[in-house]
Design a protein around this motif. Structure first.
Motif, short mmCIF file in Angstrom:
data_model
loop_
_atom_site.label_atom_id
_atom_site.label_comp_id
_atom_site.label_asym_id
_atom_site.label_seq_id
_atom_site.Cartn_x
_atom_site.Cartn_y
_atom_site.Cartn_z
N PHE A 2 37.72 14.39 -63.11
CA PHE A 2 38.68 13.73 -63.98
C PHE A 2 38.17 12.34 -64.35
CE2 PHE A 2 41.23 16.73 -61.54
CZ PHE A 2 41.89 17.40 -62.56
N ILE A 3 38.31 12.02 -65.65
CA ILE A 3 37.86 10.72 -66.16
C ILE A 3 38.95 10.14 -67.06
CG2 ILE A 3 35.41 11.36 -66.08
CD1 ILE A 3 35.62 11.63 -69.23
N LEU A 4 38.84 8.85 -67.34
CA LEU A 4 39.68 8.22 -68.35
C LEU A 4 39.12 8.59 -69.72
CD1 LEU A 4 42.06 6.20 -68.75
CD2 LEU A 4 40.34 4.40 -68.89
N ASN A 5 39.97 9.00 -70.62
CA ASN A 5 39.54 9.36 -71.97
C ASN A 5 38.79 8.17 -72.58
OD1 ASN A 5 39.33 9.87 -74.72
ND2 ASN A 5 41.41 10.69 -74.90
N PRO A 6 37.52 8.34 -72.93
CA PRO A 6 36.73 7.22 -73.44
C PRO A 6 37.15 6.75 -74.84
CG PRO A 6 35.43 9.24 -73.47
CD PRO A 6 36.72 9.56 -72.78
N ASN A 39 42.58 3.55 -61.34
CA ASN A 39 41.45 2.78 -60.82
C ASN A 39 40.49 3.65 -60.00
OD1 ASN A 39 42.10 0.31 -61.94
ND2 ASN A 39 43.31 -0.34 -60.19
N ALA A 40 40.97 4.78 -59.49
CA ALA A 40 40.15 5.67 -58.68
C ALA A 40 39.25 6.56 -59.54
CB ALA A 40 41.04 6.53 -57.79
N LEU A 41 39.47 6.61 -60.84
CA LEU A 41 38.65 7.45 -61.72
C LEU A 41 37.21 6.97 -61.73
CD1 LEU A 41 41.15 7.74 -64.70
CD2 LEU A 41 40.47 9.59 -63.18
N PRO A 42 36.25 7.87 -61.85
CA PRO A 42 36.39 9.33 -61.87
C PRO A 42 36.53 9.90 -60.46
CG PRO A 42 34.10 8.71 -62.18
CD PRO A 42 34.88 7.43 -62.07
N PHE A 43 37.29 10.99 -60.36
CA PHE A 43 37.44 11.69 -59.08
C PHE A 43 37.47 13.19 -59.33
CE2 PHE A 43 41.76 10.26 -60.27
CZ PHE A 43 42.44 11.46 -60.34
N GLU A 44 37.17 13.93 -58.26
CA GLU A 44 37.05 15.40 -58.35
C GLU A 44 38.39 16.12 -58.31
OE1 GLU A 44 34.51 17.59 -58.62
OE2 GLU A 44 32.89 16.13 -58.67
N ASP A 45 39.25 15.71 -57.39
CA ASP A 45 40.44 16.51 -57.10
C ASP A 45 41.63 15.59 -56.89
OD1 ASP A 45 42.14 18.60 -56.38
OD2 ASP A 45 41.41 18.65 -54.33
N GLU A 46 42.67 15.78 -57.70
CA GLU A 46 43.85 14.92 -57.58
C GLU A 46 44.57 15.11 -56.25
OE1 GLU A 46 45.65 18.61 -59.42
OE2 GLU A 46 43.77 17.55 -59.60
N ALA A 47 44.52 16.32 -55.71
CA ALA A 47 45.18 16.57 -54.42
C ALA A 47 44.51 15.75 -53.30
CB ALA A 47 45.16 18.06 -54.08
N ASP A 48 43.19 15.66 -53.33
CA ASP A 48 42.48 14.83 -52.34
C ASP A 48 42.84 13.36 -52.50
OD1 ASP A 48 41.21 17.00 -51.18
OD2 ASP A 48 39.33 16.71 -52.31
N ILE A 80 45.24 11.02 -71.58
CA ILE A 80 44.77 9.74 -71.05
C ILE A 80 43.71 10.01 -70.00
CG2 ILE A 80 45.45 7.69 -69.73
CD1 ILE A 80 48.22 8.00 -71.19
N VAL A 81 43.98 10.98 -69.15
CA VAL A 81 43.01 11.46 -68.17
C VAL A 81 42.54 12.82 -68.65
CG1 VAL A 81 42.70 12.23 -65.79
CG2 VAL A 81 44.04 10.17 -66.27
N ARG A 82 41.24 13.04 -68.57
CA ARG A 82 40.65 14.31 -69.01
C ARG A 82 39.90 14.97 -67.86
NH1 ARG A 82 37.74 13.34 -74.86
NH2 ARG A 82 39.68 13.27 -76.04
N SER A 83 39.90 16.28 -67.90
CA SER A 83 39.08 17.06 -66.98
C SER A 83 37.79 17.43 -67.72
CB SER A 83 39.83 18.33 -66.56
OG SER A 83 39.00 19.12 -65.75
#
Length: 135
Positions: A2-6, A39-48, A80-83
């Motif tokens: 997951f990233i912030l939409n550039p 602020n945690a972006l990018p990250f792999e898994d929202e559950a984690d 806003i957030v993209r996979s």
């Protein structure tokens, strides 16, 4: 991943993310624990990520999960957030843990949509800079 939409204009002001989508003219306010999520972006898994926030603030664990996941879904729905996959982006190591619980808030605004959709660079003509047309 997951990233912030550039394509968005985003910045933090006094602990609040203000995000403008110049393609749609919409803008957003993100507050509380949702700022820590962005602020945690990018990250792999929202559950984690939610689990790590719950571990950091165990007295609020049930509330964090119940409130943060719906806000995350709104961030995805609004693009806003993209996979993304295979973009060569590396997830952050362990994100900074929030130090205090503040309810995550997400607000969407369209009241300045006409103004944000103006294109002053391309709409300039022989009369000068673009002026917003009366409705």
């Amino acid at each position: 991943m997951f990233i912030l939409n550039p394509r968005l204009a985003a910045d933090i002001f006094e602990g609040e993310y203000i995000i403008a989508n110049l393609d749609t003219g919409l803008y957003y306010s993100v507050q509380g624990l949702a700022v820590s999520l962005l602020n945690a972006l990018p990250f792999e898994d929202e559950a984690d990520l939610v689990r790590s926030f719950c571990e950091s603030l165990p007295q609020h664990a049930a509330v964090i999960e119940a409130e943060l996941i719906p806000v995350f879904r709104q961030l995805l729905d609004e693009d806003i957030v993209r996979s993304v996959e295979g973009a060569g982006i590396t997830a952050r190591a362990r994100p900074d843990a929030p130090v205090a619980y503040q309810p995550p808030k997400f607000n969407k605004y369209a009241d300045m949509q006409d103004l944000l959709m103006l294109d002053p660079i391309h709409d300039v003509d022989e009369e000068g800079w673009v002026v917003q047309k009366e409705s």
